[in-house]
Design an enzyme around this catalytic site. Structure first.
Site, PDB file in Angstrom:
ATOM      1  N   ASP A 297       2.982  -5.223  10.986  1.00 54.14           N
ATOM      2  CA  ASP A 297       4.176  -5.387  10.160  1.00 54.14           C
ATOM      3  C   ASP A 297       3.968  -6.474   9.103  1.00 54.14           C
ATOM      4  OD1 ASP A 297       6.684  -4.691   9.373  1.00 54.14           O
ATOM      5  OD2 ASP A 297       7.734  -5.892  10.870  1.00 54.14           O
TER       6      ASP A 297
ATOM      7  N   ASN B 297       9.996   5.583   9.565  1.00 55.14           N
ATOM      8  CA  ASN B 297       9.487   5.158   8.251  1.00 55.14           C
ATOM      9  C   ASN B 297       9.693   6.202   7.153  1.00 55.14           C
ATOM     10  OD1 ASN B 297       6.676   3.319   9.644  1.00 55.14           O
ATOM     11  ND2 ASN B 297       8.593   2.509   8.831  1.00 55.14           N
TER      12      ASN B 297
HETATM   13  C1  IPE Z   1       4.099  -2.349   7.976  1.00 55.27           C
HETATM   14  O1  IPE Z   1       4.528  -3.172   6.953  1.00 55.27           O
HETATM   15  C2  IPE Z   1       3.339  -1.144   7.451  1.00 55.27           C
HETATM   16  C3  IPE Z   1       4.030   0.138   7.661  1.00 55.27           C
HETATM   17  C4  IPE Z   1       5.174   0.314   8.269  1.00 55.27           C
HETATM   18  C5  IPE Z   1       3.372   1.319   7.145  1.00 55.27           C
HETATM   19  P1  IPE Z   1       5.916  -2.924   6.242  1.00 55.27           P
HETATM   20  O2  IPE Z   1       5.744  -1.891   5.189  1.00 55.27           O
HETATM   21  O3  IPE Z   1       6.979  -2.661   7.270  1.00 55.27           O
HETATM   22  O4  IPE Z   1       6.150  -4.341   5.553  1.00 55.27           O
HETATM   23  P2  IPE Z   1       7.490  -5.200   5.546  1.00 55.27           P
HETATM   24  O5  IPE Z   1       7.992  -5.268   6.962  1.00 55.27           O
HETATM   25  O6  IPE Z   1       8.430  -4.506   4.635  1.00 55.27           O
HETATM   26  O7  IPE Z   1       7.049  -6.532   5.029  1.00 55.27           O
HETATM   27 MG    MG Z   2       8.282  -3.774   8.377  1.00 60.14          MG
END
Ligand code: IPE
Ligand code: MG
Length: 225
Positions: free
Chosen positions: A2, A50
């Site tokens: 993350d 996501n």
């Molecule tokens: C994790 O980082 C990567 C994925 C979920 C693909 P994030 O994209 O969640 O990054 P933040 O949490 O917004 O900083």
């Molecule tokens: Mg994240």
């Protein structure tokens, strides 16, 4: 893994640059786990939640995954790593699946670290899929309801045949599980770092493993001492 977006925002870079740097952390971590002889490493690449993100970011993540699969293949083979995927295949682009499947097939006979990629993965979705498959087996008369035990449920999860994780590492400081391996982490040791995923390097992995080794794991019992 993350905090890739937050890391980029802090450097005044677009979010996707954080994802790109995140791939370098994936490389370092996978190769270090193989070197250390870690039995299994599961990476939470994309959760079933996501998909709420902008299409452009999702397309870029899929592109990165494809590129990683292609570029890392020779290292995966050289380091005797076995690749496996968990998650729902529907929704993942065909071209991405093709590259992932190719690496899975090519590495199937390897006997070193198992690299499990959680893509379009959700812990609750996994349980729904498992319950459906168990119910279908009962309907067909292949299984009796009274024979459903913990082993039976574990066999019907995506992680069938894989050991439960001992250690769960989360970067970027959030104190939550976010639908990750809900069944499998019931006795995992949790380790959270404030560092964002692009900042994760070998020494941080070593710190996590060292802390893990010092934990008193009682599994509900009492300490031997
Ligand atoms: C994790 O980082 C990567 C994925 C979920 C693909 P994030 O994209 O969640 O990054 P933040 O949490 O917004 O900083
Ligand atoms: Mg994240």
């Amino acid at each position: 893994m993350d905090g890739t977006g937050r890391w980029a925002q802090r450097q005044n870079l677009p979010r996707i640059e954080g994802h790109r740097r995140g791939v370098a952390s994936v490389r370092r971590t996978v190769e270090e786990c193989a070197r250390l002889g870690i039995e299994q490493l599961t990476l939470y690449c994309l959760s079933s939640e996501n998909w709420k993100r902008p299409q452009l970011e999702l397309d870029f993540l899929m592109h990165l995954l494809e590129q990683y699969m292609i570029e890392e293949r020779s290292i995966i083979m050289g380091q005797n790593i076995r690749v496996r995927m968990i998650g729902r295949r529907d929704g993942i682009p065909e071209t991405t699946l093709r590259e992932v499947d190719k690496t899975i097939d090519m590495s199937a006979a390897n006997s070193g670290t198992r690299l499990c990629l959680a893509i379009n993965y959700g812990g609750r979705a996994e349980m729904v899929d498992a319950v459906q498959r168990i119910a279908q087996a009962v309907e067909r008369g292949e299984l009796s309801a009274s024979a459903i035990d913990e082993q039976c449920i574990a066999r019907h999860l995506y992680t069938s045949g894989m050991p439960d994780p001992d250690l769960l590492i989360r970067t970027a400081g959030e104190m939550r599980i976010s639908n990750f391996l809900l069944w499998q982490i019931s006795y995992a040791e949790l380790w959270v770092t404030e560092l964002c995923w692009p900042e994760f390097e070998e020494t941080v992995l070593h710190d996590a493993i060292r802390d893990f080794a010092a934990r008193d794991r009682r599994f509900g019992g009492l300490s031997p001492s």
